[in-house]
Design a protein around this motif. Structure first.
Motif, PDB file in Angstrom:
ATOM      1  N   SER A 269       2.320  -2.471  -5.744  1.00  0.00           N
ATOM      2  CA  SER A 269       1.231  -1.405  -5.252  1.00  0.00           C
ATOM      3  C   SER A 269       0.567  -1.873  -4.087  1.00  0.00           C
ATOM      4  CB  SER A 269       0.067  -1.406  -6.424  1.00  0.00           C
ATOM      5  OG  SER A 269       0.626  -1.081  -7.634  1.00  0.00           O
ATOM      6  N   LEU A 270       0.301  -3.274  -4.175  1.00  0.00           N
ATOM      7  CA  LEU A 270      -0.230  -3.754  -2.658  1.00  0.00           C
ATOM      8  C   LEU A 270       0.479  -3.662  -1.555  1.00  0.00           C
ATOM      9  CD1 LEU A 270      -2.218  -7.067  -4.031  1.00  0.00           C
ATOM     10  CD2 LEU A 270      -3.416  -5.009  -2.856  1.00  0.00           C
ATOM     11  N   TRP A 271       1.823  -4.097  -1.654  1.00  0.00           N
ATOM     12  CA  TRP A 271       2.565  -4.265  -0.689  1.00  0.00           C
ATOM     13  C   TRP A 271       2.969  -2.672  -0.258  1.00  0.00           C
ATOM     14  CZ3 TRP A 271       1.711  -8.777  -1.727  1.00  0.00           C
ATOM     15  CH2 TRP A 271       2.209  -9.714  -1.085  1.00  0.00           C
ATOM     16  N   ALA A 272       3.071  -1.489  -1.244  1.00  0.00           N
ATOM     17  CA  ALA A 272       3.000  -0.486  -0.927  1.00  0.00           C
ATOM     18  C   ALA A 272       2.107   0.253  -0.059  1.00  0.00           C
ATOM     19  CB  ALA A 272       3.401   0.610  -2.094  1.00  0.00           C
ATOM     20  N   ILE A 273       0.699   0.011  -0.405  1.00  0.00           N
ATOM     21  CA  ILE A 273      -0.423   0.689   0.301  1.00  0.00           C
ATOM     22  C   ILE A 273      -0.553  -0.165   1.659  1.00  0.00           C
ATOM     23  CG2 ILE A 273      -1.571   1.221  -1.780  1.00  0.00           C
ATOM     24  CD1 ILE A 273      -3.799  -1.294  -1.103  1.00  0.00           C
ATOM     25  N   SER A 274      -0.071  -1.530   1.746  1.00  0.00           N
ATOM     26  CA  SER A 274      -0.054  -2.383   3.109  1.00  0.00           C
ATOM     27  C   SER A 274       0.928  -1.748   4.065  1.00  0.00           C
ATOM     28  CB  SER A 274      -0.279  -3.670   2.688  1.00  0.00           C
ATOM     29  OG  SER A 274      -1.162  -3.997   1.485  1.00  0.00           O
ATOM     30  N   LYS A 275       1.654  -1.028   3.836  1.00  0.00           N
ATOM     31  CA  LYS A 275       2.715  -0.695   4.477  1.00  0.00           C
ATOM     32  C   LYS A 275       3.480  -1.667   4.777  1.00  0.00           C
ATOM     33  CE  LYS A 275       1.366   3.792   4.786  1.00  0.00           C
ATOM     34  NZ  LYS A 275       0.259   3.814   3.535  1.00  0.00           N
ATOM     35  N   ALA A 276       3.972  -2.600   3.872  1.00  0.00           N
ATOM     36  CA  ALA A 276       4.798  -3.778   4.083  1.00  0.00           C
ATOM     37  C   ALA A 276       6.191  -3.486   3.837  1.00  0.00           C
ATOM     38  CB  ALA A 276       4.432  -4.954   3.054  1.00  0.00           C
ATOM     39  N   VAL A 300       5.026   5.797  -5.827  1.00  0.00           N
ATOM     40  CA  VAL A 300       4.452   4.581  -5.086  1.00  0.00           C
ATOM     41  C   VAL A 300       5.276   4.244  -3.746  1.00  0.00           C
ATOM     42  CG1 VAL A 300       4.105   1.927  -5.085  1.00  0.00           C
ATOM     43  CG2 VAL A 300       3.582   3.605  -7.056  1.00  0.00           C
ATOM     44  N   ILE A 301       6.802   4.456  -3.978  1.00  0.00           N
ATOM     45  CA  ILE A 301       7.303   4.375  -2.618  1.00  0.00           C
ATOM     46  C   ILE A 301       6.926   5.403  -1.610  1.00  0.00           C
ATOM     47  CG2 ILE A 301       9.543   4.469  -1.816  1.00  0.00           C
ATOM     48  CD1 ILE A 301      10.679   3.347  -4.505  1.00  0.00           C
ATOM     49  N   ALA A 302       6.498   6.413  -1.932  1.00  0.00           N
ATOM     50  CA  ALA A 302       6.270   7.603  -1.022  1.00  0.00           C
ATOM     51  C   ALA A 302       4.607   7.280  -0.526  1.00  0.00           C
ATOM     52  CB  ALA A 302       6.092   8.744  -1.821  1.00  0.00           C
ATOM     53  N   ILE A 303       4.112   6.541  -1.180  1.00  0.00           N
ATOM     54  CA  ILE A 303       2.730   5.804  -0.248  1.00  0.00           C
ATOM     55  C   ILE A 303       3.174   5.064   0.839  1.00  0.00           C
ATOM     56  CG2 ILE A 303       0.534   4.553  -0.690  1.00  0.00           C
ATOM     57  CD1 ILE A 303       0.658   7.207  -2.374  1.00  0.00           C
ATOM     58  N   ASN A 304       4.254   4.023   0.312  1.00  0.00           N
ATOM     59  CA  ASN A 304       4.641   3.094   1.562  1.00  0.00           C
ATOM     60  C   ASN A 304       5.220   3.722   2.705  1.00  0.00           C
ATOM     61  OD1 ASN A 304       7.263   1.215   2.283  1.00  0.00           O
ATOM     62  ND2 ASN A 304       5.360   0.264   2.030  1.00  0.00           N
ATOM     63  N   GLN A 305       6.115   4.850   2.312  1.00  0.00           N
ATOM     64  CA  GLN A 305       6.798   5.510   3.368  1.00  0.00           C
ATOM     65  C   GLN A 305       6.096   6.753   3.920  1.00  0.00           C
ATOM     66  OE1 GLN A 305      10.205   4.559   4.349  1.00  0.00           O
ATOM     67  NE2 GLN A 305       9.320   2.620   3.586  1.00  0.00           N
ATOM     68  N   ASP A 306       4.766   6.840   3.814  1.00  0.00           N
ATOM     69  CA  ASP A 306       4.163   7.973   4.285  1.00  0.00           C
ATOM     70  C   ASP A 306       3.994   7.889   5.787  1.00  0.00           C
ATOM     71  OD1 ASP A 306       1.774  10.101   3.680  1.00  0.00           O
ATOM     72  OD2 ASP A 306       0.852   8.790   5.336  1.00  0.00           O
ATOM     73  N   PRO A 307       4.400   9.316   6.479  1.00  0.00           N
ATOM     74  CA  PRO A 307       4.421   9.315   7.653  1.00  0.00           C
ATOM     75  C   PRO A 307       3.374   8.785   8.614  1.00  0.00           C
ATOM     76  CG  PRO A 307       4.602  11.466   6.773  1.00  0.00           C
ATOM     77  CD  PRO A 307       4.617  10.421   5.908  1.00  0.00           C
ATOM     78  N   LEU A 308       2.274   8.920   8.099  1.00  0.00           N
ATOM     79  CA  LEU A 308       1.078   8.577   8.887  1.00  0.00           C
ATOM     80  C   LEU A 308       1.164   6.983   9.331  1.00  0.00           C
ATOM     81  CD1 LEU A 308      -1.557   9.775   9.931  1.00  0.00           C
ATOM     82  CD2 LEU A 308      -2.857   8.875   7.878  1.00  0.00           C
ATOM     83  N   GLY A 309       1.455   6.057   8.465  1.00  0.00           N
ATOM     84  CA  GLY A 309       1.608   4.668   8.581  1.00  0.00           C
ATOM     85  C   GLY A 309       0.442   3.969   8.894  1.00  0.00           C
ATOM     86  N   VAL A 310      -0.711   4.313   8.047  1.00  0.00           N
ATOM     87  CA  VAL A 310      -1.737   3.738   8.257  1.00  0.00           C
ATOM     88  C   VAL A 310      -2.064   2.405   7.129  1.00  0.00           C
ATOM     89  CG1 VAL A 310      -4.427   3.823   8.119  1.00  0.00           C
ATOM     90  CG2 VAL A 310      -3.231   5.266   9.535  1.00  0.00           C
ATOM     91  N   GLN A 311      -2.390   1.312   7.417  1.00  0.00           N
ATOM     92  CA  GLN A 311      -2.306   0.372   6.547  1.00  0.00           C
ATOM     93  C   GLN A 311      -3.506   0.524   5.606  1.00  0.00           C
ATOM     94  OE1 GLN A 311      -1.113  -3.753   7.779  1.00  0.00           O
ATOM     95  NE2 GLN A 311      -2.432  -4.696   6.115  1.00  0.00           N
ATOM     96  N   ALA A 312      -3.598   0.156   4.380  1.00  0.00           N
ATOM     97  CA  ALA A 312      -4.720   0.311   3.627  1.00  0.00           C
ATOM     98  C   ALA A 312      -5.793  -0.846   3.653  1.00  0.00           C
ATOM     99  CB  ALA A 312      -4.346   0.721   1.880  1.00  0.00           C
ATOM    100  N   LYS A 313      -6.926  -0.792   3.535  1.00  0.00           N
ATOM    101  CA  LYS A 313      -7.729  -1.966   3.428  1.00  0.00           C
ATOM    102  C   LYS A 313      -8.591  -2.442   2.383  1.00  0.00           C
ATOM    103  CE  LYS A 313      -9.029  -1.002   8.397  1.00  0.00           C
ATOM    104  NZ  LYS A 313      -9.935  -0.364   9.416  1.00  0.00           N
ATOM    105  N   LYS A 314      -8.861  -3.498   2.495  1.00  0.00           N
ATOM    106  CA  LYS A 314      -9.826  -3.725   1.129  1.00  0.00           C
ATOM    107  C   LYS A 314     -11.264  -3.452   1.477  1.00  0.00           C
ATOM    108  CE  LYS A 314     -10.162  -8.193  -0.084  1.00  0.00           C
ATOM    109  NZ  LYS A 314      -9.710  -9.518  -0.385  1.00  0.00           N
ATOM    110  N   VAL A 315     -11.764  -2.300   0.641  1.00  0.00           N
ATOM    111  CA  VAL A 315     -12.978  -1.822   1.226  1.00  0.00           C
ATOM    112  C   VAL A 315     -14.280  -2.247   0.471  1.00  0.00           C
ATOM    113  CG1 VAL A 315     -11.688   0.419   2.189  1.00  0.00           C
ATOM    114  CG2 VAL A 315     -12.610   0.331  -0.113  1.00  0.00           C
TER     115      VAL A 315
END
Ligand SMILES: *[C@@H]1O[C@H](CO)[C@@H](O)[C@H](O)[C@H]1NC(C)=O
Ligand SMILES: *[C@@H]1O[C@H](CO)[C@@H](O)[C@H](O)[C@H]1NC(C)=O
Ligand SMILES: *[C@@H]1O[C@H](CO)[C@@H](O)[C@H](O)[C@H]1NC(C)=O
Ligand SMILES: *[C@@H]1O[C@H](CO)[C@@H](O)[C@H](O)[C@H]1NC(C)=O
Ligand SMILES: *[C@@H]1O[C@H](CO)[C@@H](O)[C@H](O)[C@H]1NC(C)=O
Length: 397
Positions: A269-276, A300-315
């Motif tokens: 999950s962390l790798w996916a949202i981090s666009k790793a 979950v793969i779709a989150i990683n491959q989302d075309p916006l390409g913004v890496q999630a942050k620890k908020v």
């Protein structure tokens, strides 16, 4: 945060301000600041031999890994790179200075392997080092041979290069890596360029025009602390990720046996949202049902491959809320309990950038369920130790 980490994040955020200003300039300027090979519009996905096999690889294993990506259906889900790591070559170059595939383990040669992999609709990745030897010291590195090796890789049909940082001449990565960038750009074949200098010189700050991704950390190992510490360092560079240009906290350990299923779910999950980059590091020829279920999770793969390409942050640090924006005005939120006691987590929608008074629908991406109640301000979950909840949040009003 210790003092060093704090100073580092301060340095990064001040440099980020400069980056943000320049990214507001024309699209053309942004494009000029990326490696212009058209690759990595979304993070690369595939398999790499290192985390499971280390030096113990040969062409049979690699072909079988390619077969497995296809037969398990993972290639259809995006896992298309089949990447050799260290130890594919002979210790010495031939009389003309060319790299040679190791004759005992890759007797058919790399061209034949590339043909095989391409025949399955997949791509072949190779490995070298910006030094005199690769890290195993069992084969030469490419320092001083960049043009020759890049042309060699292209002529074999290689699609991806992971470029390590061992046995160097002591000069900075910012001197050695761009030499290979130029060589690859002149090689006549688009080759994804993965910089692997372990985050030493903060490549997020200079890597964009040099490579398609760069390691932000030292090597991962197959345990939960290693996963969380890599994610913590990687997120400090979140502002620098964008299509064509990714932070890389190292390859996946899912399926290698050192963590629980829930811990592997957090890792993925962390790798996916981090666009790793999602590079599987297990023996894909022999994955358990559980491993396949984790790495094959389409949502979950779709989150990683989302075309916006913004890496999630620890908020939020206290309760571990991670998140960020997706395309089509959607958001991702990940609640992580890294502690050894249970936690009751309440996260605010505003934490991930959702404007106040927005009503959202939440979909649990591991349960594959859309929650019945719409949310207005917050989302709560009871998390057992080392578990997470991952939500896709879609505003409906
Ligand atoms: C392969 O390696 C063996 C021993 O390591 C050597 O005798 C042989 O000449 C090599 N073959 C080629 C084609 O390089
Ligand atoms: C590759 O390794 C496997 C397992 O160690 C072995 O069975 C196989 O014969 C090897 N193939 C080659 C070409 O070395
Ligand atoms: C396949 O994986 C199982 C565990 O999931 C392991 O016990 C077995 O040794 C593996 N087989 C091979 C050939 O690696
Ligand atoms: C969380 O949301 C619920 C339902 O909308 C609301 O009743 C509650 O007051 C909110 N809690 C916080 C802490 O905002
Ligand atoms: C934990 O969260 C749930 C909602 O998921 C809430 O109903 C419950 O009261 C909370 N428990 C504690 C101890 O705060």
């Amino acid at each position: 945060m210790d003092r060093v980490t704090w100073l580092l994040s301060l340095l990064i955020s001040s440099l980020t301000v400069v980056g943000v200003t320049s990214s507001r300039a024309s699209v053309e300027a942004v494009r000029r600041n990326l490696l212009a090979n058209g690759l990595g519009k979304t993070p690369p996905m595939g398999w790499n031999s290192w985390n499971h096999f280390y030096c113990d690889i040969n062409e049979t294993i690699v072909k079988q890994a390619a077969d497995a990506l296809v037969s398990t259906g993972l290639s259809k889900r995006g896992y298309t790179y089949v990447n050799l790591d260290d130890c594919w070559g002979e210790l010495n170059r031939d009389e003309d200075g060319n790299l040679m595939a190791r004759n005992t383990t890759f007797p058919s040669g790399i061209k034949a392997l590339a043909d095989y992999v391409h025949g399955k609709g997949l791509k072949l990745g190779i490995y070298s080092s910006a030094g005199y030897y690769t890290c195993s010291k069992q084969m030469p590195g490419s320092l001083g041979y960049e043009e020759q090796d890049a042309k060699q890789f292209a002529s074999w049909g290689v699609d991806y290069l992971k470029y390590d940082n061992c046995y160097t001449d002591g000069s900075k990565p910012t001197i050695r890596y761009p030499v290979m960038t130029r060589a690859l750009m002149n090689a006549g074949r688009p080759i994804y360029f993965s910089l692997c200098e372990w985050g030493d010189l903060h490549p997020a700050l200079w890597g964009s025009p040099v490579g398609n991704s760069w390691r932000t950390t030292g090597d991962i190992t197959d345990n939960f602390d290693s996963v969380m510490s890599r994610a913590d360092v990687n997120v400090m560079y979140a502002e620098h990720a964008r299509p064509g240009s990714w932070n890389d906290p190292d390859m996946l350990e899912v399926g290698n046996g050192g963590m629980t299923k829930d811990e592997y779910i957090i890792h993925f999950s962390l790798w996916a949202i981090s666009k790793a980059p999602l590079l599987l590091g297990c023996d894909v020829r022999n994955m358990s049902k559980e491993t396949l279920e984790i790495v094959g999770n389409k949502e979950v793969i779709a989150i990683n491959q989302d075309p916006l390409g913004v890496q999630a942050k620890k908020v939020r640090e206290d309760v571990e809320v991670w998140g960020g924006p997706l395309s089509a005005y959607r958001f991702v939120m990940l609640l992580v309990n890294r502690n050894i006691w249970p936690a009751n987590v309440t996260a605010h929608l505003e934490d991930v950038g959702i404007p106040p008074k927005t009503v959202v629908q939440a979909r649990d991406l591991w349960e594959h369920k859309t929650m019945e109640t719409l949310l207005e301000t917050n989302i709560s979950a009871n998390l057992d130790p080392h578990t997470c909840k991952m939500y896709l949040l879609t505003p409906i009003a």
